[in-house]
Write an enzyme that holds these catalytic residues in place. Structure first.
Site, PDB file in Angstrom:
ATOM      1  N   ASN A  61       0.776  -0.944   0.017  1.00  0.00           N
ATOM      2  CA  ASN A  61       0.017  -0.044   0.078  1.00  0.00           C
ATOM      3  C   ASN A  61       0.924   1.258   0.005  1.00  0.00           C
ATOM      4  OD1 ASN A  61       0.583  -0.815   2.600  1.00  0.00           O
ATOM      5  ND2 ASN A  61      -1.068   0.355   3.362  1.00  0.00           N
ATOM      6  N   GLU A  63       0.414   5.241   0.666  1.00  0.00           N
ATOM      7  CA  GLU A  63      -0.704   6.129   1.207  1.00  0.00           C
ATOM      8  C   GLU A  63      -0.294   7.405   0.916  1.00  0.00           C
ATOM      9  OE1 GLU A  63      -1.209   5.541   5.403  1.00  0.00           O
ATOM     10  OE2 GLU A  63      -2.336   3.667   4.915  1.00  0.00           O
ATOM     11  N   CYS A  72      -4.175   0.949  -2.624  1.00  0.00           N
ATOM     12  CA  CYS A  72      -3.916  -0.418  -1.582  1.00  0.00           C
ATOM     13  C   CYS A  72      -2.945  -1.429  -2.430  1.00  0.00           C
ATOM     14  CB  CYS A  72      -5.376  -1.304  -1.864  1.00  0.00           C
ATOM     15  SG  CYS A  72      -6.722  -0.323  -0.837  1.00  0.00           S
ATOM     16  N   GLU A  74      -3.050  -4.446  -3.268  1.00  0.00           N
ATOM     17  CA  GLU A  74      -3.360  -5.218  -4.213  1.00  0.00           C
ATOM     18  C   GLU A  74      -3.345  -4.764  -5.748  1.00  0.00           C
ATOM     19  OE1 GLU A  74      -4.884  -4.731  -1.235  1.00  0.00           O
ATOM     20  OE2 GLU A  74      -6.308  -6.436  -0.726  1.00  0.00           O
ATOM     21  N   CYS A 112     -10.665  -4.855  -0.297  1.00  0.00           N
ATOM     22  CA  CYS A 112     -11.784  -3.791  -0.237  1.00  0.00           C
ATOM     23  C   CYS A 112     -12.284  -3.983  -1.587  1.00  0.00           C
ATOM     24  CB  CYS A 112     -11.008  -2.292   0.069  1.00  0.00           C
ATOM     25  SG  CYS A 112     -10.285  -1.405  -1.637  1.00  0.00           S
ATOM     26  N   CYS A 115     -10.555  -2.991  -4.869  1.00  0.00           N
ATOM     27  CA  CYS A 115      -9.461  -3.855  -5.133  1.00  0.00           C
ATOM     28  C   CYS A 115     -10.290  -4.882  -5.964  1.00  0.00           C
ATOM     29  CB  CYS A 115      -8.812  -4.235  -4.014  1.00  0.00           C
ATOM     30  SG  CYS A 115      -7.510  -2.927  -3.683  1.00  0.00           S
TER      31      CYS A 115
END
Ligand code: THU
Length: 159
Positions: A61, A63, A72, A74, A112, A115
């Site tokens: 990830n 940010e 994210c 993924e 999520c 993703c």
């Protein structure tokens, strides 16, 4: 009126039940958590993918102080893999996470919604199921296909 029931089949494997490739993917995802950029959440997620050419690619990830601009693990990983190898299918996606304590999570974390949508697109573009492995220290969840994680999905056939 009728009911439509869609359920998900999850296989839970302990460490002893993992094959060599699965162990490698978990190790790679775990390692990737240590390179994540998560100064805001302190929640470090790592992902690894196994490509059809047997290469393993990792990501994590990333940010941003403008929170929605982050990405994210993924999606970072799938987008990188697909941008580098646009014609090579992704066979397996594996994720692992360390929470704010710095320890790997006991229970697997789950991708999520955004993703999942990207995972489904990856599966569609290559036309083969992408197996999903969700690592936790108590065991790893195996899900046969990204489709199983988004049972009532908007996909390209909806267009
Ligand atoms: N995160 C992921 O990278 N993957 C998931 O499956 C869940 C959440 C990230 C996004 C954000 O950087 C942090 O974890 C906390 O939500």
């Amino acid at each position: 009126m009728k009911d439509i029931v869609k359920s998900v089949h999850i296989t839970l494997k302990t460490e002893e039940e993992l094959n060599e490739t699965e162990q490698k993917l978990i190790e790679a995802a775990k390692e990737a958590t240590f390179r994540s950029y998560a100064p805001y959440s302190q929640f470090h997620v790592g992902a690894s993918v196994l490509l059809a050419n047997d290469e393993i690619i990792t990501g994590n990830n990333q940010e941003n102080c403008a929170f929605p601009s982050g990405l994210c693990a993924e999606r970072t990983t799938l987008f990188y893999a697909n941008s580098r190898y646009p014609d090579i299918p992704v066979k397996i996606l594996c994720i692992a996470a360390r929470d704010t304590s710095g320890e790997f999570t006991k229970d697997p974390i789950s991708p999520c919604g955004g993703c999942r949508q990207v995972m489904l697109e990856t599966e569609h573009r290559f036309g083969i199921p992408m197996q999903v492995m969700l690592y936790g220290t108590d065991g790893t969840y195996f899900i046969a296909s990204a489709r199983d994680l988004l049972p009532v999905a908007f996909d390209s056939e909806s267009l």
